[in-house]
Design an enzyme around this catalytic site. Structure first.
Site, PDB file in Angstrom:
ATOM      1  N   GLU A  14       0.805  -1.218   0.000  1.00 33.29           N
ATOM      2  CA  GLU A  14       0.000   0.000   0.000  1.00 33.29           C
ATOM      3  C   GLU A  14       0.838   1.267   0.000  1.00 33.29           C
ATOM      4  OE1 GLU A  14      -2.788  -3.196   1.110  1.00 33.29           O
ATOM      5  OE2 GLU A  14      -0.726  -2.687   1.697  1.00 33.29           O
ATOM      6  N   HIS A  41     -11.339  -5.003   8.805  1.00 30.26           N
ATOM      7  CA  HIS A  41     -11.880  -4.650   7.486  1.00 30.26           C
ATOM      8  C   HIS A  41     -13.139  -3.786   7.568  1.00 30.26           C
ATOM      9  CE1 HIS A  41      -9.269  -7.868   6.044  1.00 30.26           C
ATOM     10  NE2 HIS A  41      -9.561  -7.563   4.803  1.00 30.26           N
TER      11      HIS A  41
END
Length: 667
Positions: A400, A469
């Site tokens: 990321e 998440h």
């Protein structure tokens, strides 16, 4: 025809090499003196002993090549051609400095010479360099990006992410590791299981070599070889410059971690004295020429100090300049209502927005984990790979920080990347690049550089994905100056915000609530771009204002309908834009209804709802008939079981209860 891979050691060139190293050494000596006088403050990291690296590398580059540096960048900046006056004024923090006094010692920038500045985050410049090279490669530019960093950065994840990306995509990046044996006070052999840094780089499939960093001619020769190869066949290359800093890590450093005898031994290899001795021994220069260079450099330094002393400070009135662009593009023209509508989903509306942008502008590309062959985690990019190919629908490794930084760099050189991060929780791995580069570079560089990147990510809970998440962290990003933060909730916004965001001069983050992807509704067949400046009143009302955004909008509208059945007319505001907040719309509504409840899926403590409540109290307190209410997520990590997850996240019943409380009505 001369060999471009070999230094041409004529008289003019050797004088330039010697002068370049002496300018750096003497400039920094004066800076150290000024630091003790408290005329230069903050951290001051001196390059003393490493001058051969900067001067040798820069001698092999062209003006069109790009440079990314570190916090020890004075030598790089001066070797690249930055004037002493501009650099010294920046050290003082004066308005005439290269960064307008905004960056200081660790953040020297110069757009004119393609110097993309120092980076105070160890390894932070590595992803940025890959992005600059990616942008140039995609635009067919014949440029090389050179990235300087120290041996300490080799331990950072961004080092490995950048190495892999550059090698995977064959990017024209020349990585220069200035191995001075110490990361602050940590010796290389105490921090690295493998101390051969060049060998580690070679493991990524790029050519890597270790070079005597105390020899300016060795550094120039190695750089010329690497650059010549890269111009012929773009592919990253790596040089480990084995060098040494004679001074402490910074002026704060008591230097207790190394023996003085070690420093004395390395000083015998002083790159300036070594080069001078070689020139004199071979009758390539005379003593009087060296004296003349010293006199010339000292005069430049004296002039630079005098100019910095007399230069003005930036006024306090300009404090907020260069946080975001002063000039914003005109909002898209309001579309006329279309009689033709199509039934679609939020997911397909987002996809349509991406496809439209890519068809309209070849500079637009999508990058992220599994956006290509997989079709996106939430199937948003399904089918786009077949339509646009691997160059523009760019699958990335799981890195990321690496690919977000690459997107930032590509945006800085004219591309229009759409960076997709799979989920908001994963974005924390890229927070360094978002906060420390994208959001700050305009300010740190005094307005010379900007990072108009668009970053999309899924957010929110409701799918039983558990704590890693399911969070709503967009309020964290809305806290950061320099960003524009969007939360599209309607099909029109999901479809239309992207094109407008791609033309924003500043970085834009778009948060798409994962529960909305399956939301179905009617959308105008000719729907297009929408403005990203204002909140929207989704339901008018007179009794109370409900303020929300994203995934909570439809729960709030459902609550408003239920309240209306009992005679309570709630006005519903969809914030749409979380930074900057549209105070005008919020305050006008609250002043009219005299009550407000904020619905925010973020945690209550330190939330966006707290900011909105505070602003209401500051601006329309005397209009209120009741305290501002808040409906937020419970102060727990989002749990997995459905009944607990529902209890943790704002629900319709919670909103109705908050309204009843504000109105003093019993349920």
């Amino acid at each position: 025809m001369s060999d471009p891979t070999k230094p041409k050691l004529d008289h003019a060139h050797i004088r330039d090499l010697l002068r370049g190293m002496m300018r750096i050494r003497r400039f920094e000596g004066k800076c150290a003196e000024l630091y003790t006088q408290e005329k230069i403050r903050g951290f001051l990291h001196l390059y003393d002993g490493e001058e051969a690296v900067a001067v040798g590398v820069m001698a092999a580059l062209t003006p069109r090549d790009r440079i990314v540096s570190t916090y020890r960048e004075h030598g790089h900046a001066l070797a690249r051609g930055m004037s002493m006056e501009s650099a010294m004024a920046e050290m003082f923090g004066k308005a005439t400095g290269c960064s307008g006094g905004r960056g200081g010692s660790m953040h020297l920038f110069d757009h004119e010479s393609n110097f993309y500045g120092g980076n105070a985050i160890v390894g932070g410049g590595l992803p940025l360099a890959t992005g600059l090279a990616l942008g140039d490669m995609m635009q067919g530019e014949d440029r090389v990006t050179v990235c300087f960093f120290g041996d300490g950065a080799v331990a950072e994840g961004e080092f490995h992410e950048a190495m892999n990306l550059a090698a995977l995509w064959k990017l024209p990046v020349l990585f220069i590791c200035e191995n001075n044996l110490y990361a602050m006070g940590t010796a290389l052999d105490r921090a690295q299981a493998e101390t051969d840094i060049a060998m580690r780089a070679a493991s990524y499939g790029m050519k890597a070599e270790a070079v005597d960093g105390m020899s300016v001619t060795s550094m120039e020769a190695a750089t010329r070889r690497a650059v010549a190869t890269m111009r012929e066949t773009p592919h990253p290359q790596f040089i480990e410059a084995r060098t040494y800093r004679f001074r402490a890590h910074s002026m704060f450093d008591p230097e207790l971690y190394r023996d003085k005898s070690e420093v004395r031994d390395w000083r015998k290899r002083d790159p300036i004295e070594r080069f001078k001795g070689w020139l004199l021994d071979n009758n390539l220069i005379h003593e009087d020429e060296i004296t003349a260079i010293e006199t010339e450099v000292d005069a430049q330094i004296a002039n630079a100090v005098a100019a910095a002393e007399q230069a003005p400070w930036e006024t306090v009135e300009d404090l907020e300049c260069d946080v975001v662009a002063a000039d914003r593009p005109a909002p898209p023209a309001a579309a006329k209502p279309s009689e033709e509508v199509v039934r679609t989903t939020y997911r397909d509306a987002v996809r349509a927005g991406i496809m439209d942008a890519m068809l309209r502008d070849e500079r637009v590309f999508l990058m992220g984990e599994d956006v290509g062959a997989y079709g996106g985690t939430y199937a948003v990019s399904k089918g786009l790979l077949a339509e646009f190919g691997e160059t523009r629908i760019r699958d990335t490794p799981l890195c990321e920080s690496g690919f977000t930084g690459a997107g930032i760099g590509a945006a800085m050189v004219g591309m229009k990347p759409i960076v997709e991060i799979m989920t908001v929780n994963f974005s924390l791995l890229a927070l360094d690049q978002i906060l420390n580069t994208a959001a700050t570079i305009r300010h740190m560089s005094g307005g010379q550089f900007a990072a108009p990147v668009v970053i999309r990510m899924a957010t929110g809970g409701g799918r039983q994905l558990a704590a890693q998440h399911s969070h709503s962290l967009e309020g964290w990003y809305a806290h950061i100056p320099g960003l524009r933060v969007l939360a599209p909730a309607t099909l029109e916004d999901a479809r239309g915000m992207l094109w407008t965001a791609l033309h924003d001069p500043d970085p834009v983050l778009i948060f798409e609530h994962l529960l909305l992807y399956n939301h179905t509704g009617d959308l105008a067949a000719d729907a297009g771009a929408v403005e990203i400046e204002r909140a929207a009143i989704r339901r008018p009302g007179r009794d109370i204002t409900l303020i929300t955004y994203g995934g909570s909008l439809y729960k709030t509208l459902e609550a408003a309908e239920a309240l209306a059945a009992n005679g309570i007319e709630a006005e519903v505001i969809d914030l749409r834009v979380l930074r900057p907040l549209d105070d005008k719309t919020i305050m006008a509504s609250v002043a009219r209804t005299r009550r407000a409840v904020v619905v925010d899926e973020g945690w209550r403590t330190g939330s966006l709802s707290a900011e909105i409540a505070a602003r209401i109290m500051e601006q329309v307190f005397w209009h209120l008939d009741a305290p501002v209410g808040r409906v937020c997520s419970a102060e727990v990590p989002i749990p997995y079981p459905k009944h607990l997850e529902e209890a943790a996240i704002p629900q319709v019943a919670d909103i109705i209860a908050a309204v009843h409380s504000s109105l003093g009505v019993r349920a």
